[in-house]
Design an enzyme around this catalytic site. Structure first.
Site, PDB file in Angstrom:
ATOM      1  CD  GLU A  46       2.966  64.485   6.459  1.00 27.69           C
ATOM      2  OE1 GLU A  46       3.688  64.203   5.497  1.00 27.69           O
ATOM      3  OE2 GLU A  46       2.485  63.614   7.246  1.00 27.69           O
ATOM      4  CB  CYS A  82       0.025  63.853   4.244  1.00 27.89           C
ATOM      5  SG  CYS A  82      -0.241  62.715   5.622  1.00 27.89           S
ATOM      6  CB  THR A 194      18.857  27.876  18.501  1.00 32.93           C
ATOM      7  OG1 THR A 194      20.094  28.061  17.797  1.00 32.93           O
ATOM      8  CG2 THR A 194      18.728  28.941  19.576  1.00 32.93           C
ATOM      9  CG  ASP A 198      20.335  27.845  23.565  1.00 33.65           C
ATOM     10  OD1 ASP A 198      21.067  26.965  24.056  1.00 33.65           O
ATOM     11  OD2 ASP A 198      20.744  28.711  22.768  1.00 33.65           O
ATOM     12  NE  ARG A 205      12.340  36.466  29.776  1.00 38.87           N
ATOM     13  CZ  ARG A 205      12.900  35.861  28.736  1.00 38.87           C
ATOM     14  NH1 ARG A 205      12.166  35.629  27.647  1.00 38.87           N
ATOM     15  NH2 ARG A 205      14.164  35.512  28.748  1.00 38.87           N
ATOM     16  CD  GLU A 280      18.127  36.503  20.166  1.00 40.28           C
ATOM     17  OE1 GLU A 280      18.345  35.524  20.894  1.00 40.28           O
ATOM     18  OE2 GLU A 280      17.717  37.587  20.607  1.00 40.28           O
ATOM     19  CB  SER A 288      22.703  30.124   6.031  1.00 43.69           C
ATOM     20  OG  SER A 288      21.718  30.720   6.865  1.00 43.69           O
TER      21      SER A 288
END
Length: 343
Positions: A46, A82, A194, A198, A205, A280, A288
């Site tokens: 505003e 506002c 994970t 990994d 990136r 991920e 879950s």
């Protein structure tokens, strides 16, 4: 109002945990001012809109109609209310997309403006206004972060191989899109397996947004410190059963072993103003969330050309509704939402 929504979207990734808001000032079907909330802690939509009005048009402000995608705030936060500003400018008509679910605002802005004699019209493109700030609405109304589930799977429904070797499923185009998704969420969550298998960085990136906060479940604190998630480049929270400290840019949050894990993690996210989480993996962690019916979106990347004979089965959605698919080379991305969401 559509212009308000378009303007509000420009603040994506910059205003959380505040909502995205756009404002347009119209005099006799002509826009004389517009603005949006650009960055958390700075001016709201505003004042940015009213300040944008050219000097030669400032005398028109009291006779103009102000359109705002979200109910104006009526409290002192990092900026003044506002609603007070609107009253001071003697604006006589206000059109609002949707009410603000934040407890300190929720209807109070509309009430103050109505009491001041301003004509207030609500519910214009209301669902679109709510959808724009779906993360904010879930966070305020359900007191938990907005949950986005994401995984990649082979054409025959495998999320990983049975070996210690990492299985690369999605293609380069999908990988870049995933980085864009990371920049859109406040945090990203993975489990112990994970992280071990990994060794992801969990950073953005390739996209234009910021890096999400890294959330890592390591209940027994068995992850080695040389992993990428412990490189200190991004704020990282480690959920565990052993300690509750801050060490070397890492925050260790100790969970109670006698209580369910997931509500404790979500409570921590709420307390730390983490408004959305991209989950991920791996398969057990994703499942879950599904089994507890705590998810708001699921994005499944399927490599149509990749088959493996044995491997870990993909998570199985329950009570989902299909939204759409996108094709990116050999990959197809399937988007789902739950029929109902509850915690």
């Amino acid at each position: 109002m559509q212009r308000c929504l378009d303007l509000a979207q420009l603040g994506a990734g910059q205003v959380a945990p505040n909502p995205m808001v756009g404002a347009v000032l119209v005099y006799q079907d002509r826009i004389i001012g517009e603005g949006y909330h650009r960055k958390y802690g700075e001016a709201h939509a505003e004042p940015n809109c009213l300040n944008s009005v050219a000097d030669l048009n400032k005398h028109l402000i009291p006779a103009a109609t102000l359109y705002v995608s979200l109910e104006p705030c009526a409290h002192f936060g990092k900026t003044p209310p506002c609603s007070n500003l609107i009253i001071e400018h003697q604006i006589k008509k206000l059109v609002i997309g949707c009410a603000d679910p934040f407890e300190t605002v929720n209807g109070k802005g509309i009430a103050q403006l109505t009491t001041a004699g301003i004509e207030v019209i609500t519910g214009v493109l209301e669902q679109a206004a709510i959808d724009l700030n779906k993360r904010f609405f879930v966070f305020q109304q359900q007191q938990r972060p907005y949950i986005v589930l994401k995984w990649a799977e082979t054409a025959n429904g495998k999320i990983a191989s049975n070996t210690a070797e990492r299985l690369h499923i999605s293609n380069e185009y999908s990988n870049r899109l995933v980085h864009q998704w990371r920049g859109e969420e406040a945090a990203i969550l993975i489990g112990t397996n994970t992280a071990l298998k990994d060794n992801p960085s969990l950073t953005n990136r390739y996209g234009s947004g910021k890096n999400p906060i890294r959330l890592v479940i390591d209940l027994s604190l068995r992850l080695p410190m040389h992993l990428n998630v412990f490189d200190g480049q991004v704020p990282t929270i480690v959920f565990n059963y052993k300690k509750n400290t801050v060490e070397n840019h890492l925050q260790y949050v100790q969970l109670n072993e006698s209580l369910p894990m997931m509500p404790q993690i979500l409570k921590t996210c709420y307390e730390q103003q983490i408004q959305s989480v991209l989950v991920e993996g791996g398969a057990a962690l994703l499942q879950s969330f599904i089994d507890l019916n705590i998810w708001d979106e699921a994005r499944v990347i399927r490599n149509n050309n990749l088959f493996i004979e044995t491997g870990l089965n993909s998570p199985v959605l329950k009570d989902e509704r299909f939204i759409q698919t996108n094709k990116l080379g050999s990959d197809t991305i399937h988007y789902f939402k739950p029929i109902s969401v509850s915690i």
